[in-house]
Design a protein around this motif. Structure first.
Motif, PDB file in Angstrom:
ATOM      1  N   MET A 110       0.875  -1.257   0.048  1.00 33.63           N
ATOM      2  CA  MET A 110       0.041   0.044  -0.151  1.00 33.63           C
ATOM      3  C   MET A 110       1.063   1.338   0.145  1.00 33.63           C
ATOM      4  N   THR A 111       2.167   1.080  -0.444  1.00 36.07           N
ATOM      5  CA  THR A 111       3.026   2.122  -0.530  1.00 36.07           C
ATOM      6  C   THR A 111       2.317   3.117  -1.589  1.00 36.07           C
ATOM      7  N   GLY A 112       2.500   4.492  -0.857  1.00 35.04           N
ATOM      8  CA  GLY A 112       1.993   5.850  -1.548  1.00 35.04           C
ATOM      9  C   GLY A 112       0.400   5.751  -1.435  1.00 35.04           C
ATOM     10  N   PHE A 113      -0.502   5.089  -0.895  1.00 27.27           N
ATOM     11  CA  PHE A 113      -1.874   5.024  -0.725  1.00 27.27           C
ATOM     12  C   PHE A 113      -2.259   6.356  -0.122  1.00 27.27           C
ATOM     13  N   PRO A 114      -1.698   6.825   1.187  1.00 22.74           N
ATOM     14  CA  PRO A 114      -2.278   8.093   1.616  1.00 22.74           C
ATOM     15  C   PRO A 114      -1.729   9.383   0.742  1.00 22.74           C
ATOM     16  N   GLU A 115      -0.745   9.394   0.156  1.00 21.05           N
ATOM     17  CA  GLU A 115      -0.418  10.379  -0.794  1.00 21.05           C
ATOM     18  C   GLU A 115      -1.084  10.819  -1.885  1.00 21.05           C
ATOM     19  N   LEU A 116      -1.474   9.602  -2.427  1.00 19.53           N
ATOM     20  CA  LEU A 116      -2.459   9.426  -3.621  1.00 19.53           C
ATOM     21  C   LEU A 116      -3.848   9.905  -3.274  1.00 19.53           C
ATOM     22  N   LEU A 117      -4.568   9.383  -2.398  1.00 19.91           N
ATOM     23  CA  LEU A 117      -5.723   9.871  -1.856  1.00 19.91           C
ATOM     24  C   LEU A 117      -5.393  11.343  -1.681  1.00 19.91           C
ATOM     25  N   ALA A 118      -4.640  11.978  -0.845  1.00 15.70           N
ATOM     26  CA  ALA A 118      -4.522  13.208  -0.484  1.00 15.70           C
ATOM     27  C   ALA A 118      -4.492  14.152  -1.736  1.00 15.70           C
ATOM     28  N   SER A 119      -3.795  13.598  -2.817  1.00 14.23           N
ATOM     29  CA  SER A 119      -3.809  14.321  -4.138  1.00 14.23           C
ATOM     30  C   SER A 119      -5.166  14.376  -4.821  1.00 14.23           C
ATOM     31  N   GLU A 120      -5.943  13.028  -4.372  1.00 11.13           N
ATOM     32  CA  GLU A 120      -7.117  13.108  -5.258  1.00 11.13           C
ATOM     33  C   GLU A 120      -8.264  13.972  -4.586  1.00 11.13           C
ATOM     34  N   ILE A 121      -8.019  14.186  -3.181  1.00 10.33           N
ATOM     35  CA  ILE A 121      -8.989  15.191  -2.333  1.00 10.33           C
ATOM     36  C   ILE A 121      -8.716  16.731  -2.974  1.00 10.33           C
ATOM     37  N   LYS A 122      -7.663  16.871  -3.141  1.00  7.11           N
ATOM     38  CA  LYS A 122      -7.114  18.217  -3.429  1.00  7.11           C
ATOM     39  C   LYS A 122      -7.620  18.506  -4.731  1.00  7.11           C
ATOM     40  N   LYS A 123      -7.990  17.465  -5.613  1.00  8.34           N
ATOM     41  CA  LYS A 123      -8.524  17.873  -6.958  1.00  8.34           C
ATOM     42  C   LYS A 123     -10.296  18.420  -6.887  1.00  8.34           C
ATOM     43  N   GLY A 124     -10.594  18.238  -5.779  1.00  4.10           N
ATOM     44  CA  GLY A 124     -11.949  18.812  -5.497  1.00  4.10           C
ATOM     45  C   GLY A 124     -12.890  17.784  -4.722  1.00  4.10           C
ATOM     46  N   LEU A 125     -13.930  18.136  -3.759  1.00  2.00           N
ATOM     47  CA  LEU A 125     -14.778  17.099  -3.321  1.00  2.00           C
ATOM     48  C   LEU A 125     -16.006  17.147  -3.941  1.00  2.00           C
ATOM     49  N   PRO A 126     -16.557  16.160  -4.024  1.00  2.00           N
ATOM     50  CA  PRO A 126     -17.772  15.895  -4.883  1.00  2.00           C
ATOM     51  C   PRO A 126     -19.122  16.909  -4.021  1.00  2.00           C
ATOM     52  N   GLY A 127     -19.025  16.823  -2.663  1.00  2.00           N
ATOM     53  CA  GLY A 127     -19.866  17.540  -1.886  1.00  2.00           C
ATOM     54  C   GLY A 127     -21.370  17.024  -1.570  1.00  2.00           C
ATOM     55  N   THR A 128     -22.081  17.745  -1.229  1.00  2.00           N
ATOM     56  CA  THR A 128     -23.312  17.466  -0.740  1.00  2.00           C
ATOM     57  C   THR A 128     -24.374  16.721  -1.686  1.00  2.00           C
ATOM     58  N   GLU A 129     -24.032  16.942  -2.856  1.00  2.00           N
ATOM     59  CA  GLU A 129     -24.864  16.247  -3.770  1.00  2.00           C
ATOM     60  C   GLU A 129     -24.404  14.456  -3.784  1.00  2.00           C
TER      61      GLU A 129
END
Length: 213
Positions: free
Chosen positions: A1-20
């Motif tokens: 699982m090397t790099g999983f938290p970094e990859l997820l952090a990067s994906e979160i920074k791309k934008g959140l889908p939000g309340t919908e």
């Protein structure tokens, strides 16, 4: 699982889908009563911790079942978390403190990945910030038996199975409401926890995590 938290952090920074996306798992009373998605100025801040960790070649998280009490969240399954206290400098501190108190996890081992869309819970007038965290090995949990009936670990990959989402009517304080929920090995995950989980799953799916093969 090397790099999983970094990859997820990067994906979160791309934008959140939000309340919908959160509201895709909302219960019928939220729609019938036209509950607001944006809190008022008197809403109380709270946080939950989505603790992610490697387990048997996959990624897991931990849920807890609250004890039965005279309150709106009695007996529900949730992420560790609770109301922000005056001594907490921010939402992350609240999530970590509550997780330590409720699950006994060593918070010094937790790396913060990021935060998801805050969710307003009208029935308790709280605005809950989901905090995603990572620990590099499976934690040793010792739950607080006064605040937690039991903990269970859940494999994130299983949440991508279509059959896990179910629908049923339940009775809450004499009111019949319809709920969409995740049926994880007989544990019914619904309400705010399911709404938060749905946003996390959307982000993971968008980033290509847990794809078959």
């Amino acid at each position: 699982m090397t790099g999983f938290p970094e990859l997820l952090a990067s994906e979160i920074k791309k934008g959140l889908p939000g309340t919908e996306v959160q509201w895709q798992m909302g219960s019928s009373d939220r729609f019938a009563r036209n509950f607001p998605r944006v809190p008022g100025p008197d809403a109380r801040p709270a946080s939950v911790l989505i603790l992610l960790f490697p387990d048997n070649g996959s990624i897991s998280t931990v849920f807890m079942q609250r004890p039965e009490y005279d309150g709106v969240h009695s007996g529900q399954i949730s992420f560790p978390g609770g109301k922000q206290e005056a001594a907490d400098p921010d939402s992350v501190a609240t999530a970590l403190r509550e997780a330590r108190e409720e699950t006994g996890v060593n918070i010094s081992d937790i790396k913060i990945i990021g935060t998801l869309t805050p969710l307003f819970i009208p029935v308790s007038n709280m605005i809950v910030t989901p905090v995603a965290g990572w620990t590099g090995s499976k934690p040793l949990f010792r739950h607080d038996r006064k605040e937690v009936m039991f903990l269970f670990e859940a494999d994130i990959a299983k949440f991508f199975e279509p059959s896990i989402i179910k629908y049923k009517d339940i009775n809450i304080k004499g009111e019949k409401i319809g709920i969409r929920y995740f049926d994880y090995e007989g544990n019914m995950i619904w309400g705010a926890t399911a709404m938060i989980m749905n946003e996390l799953l959307f982000i993971l799916r968008r980033g290509g995590f847990f794809l078959p093969g």
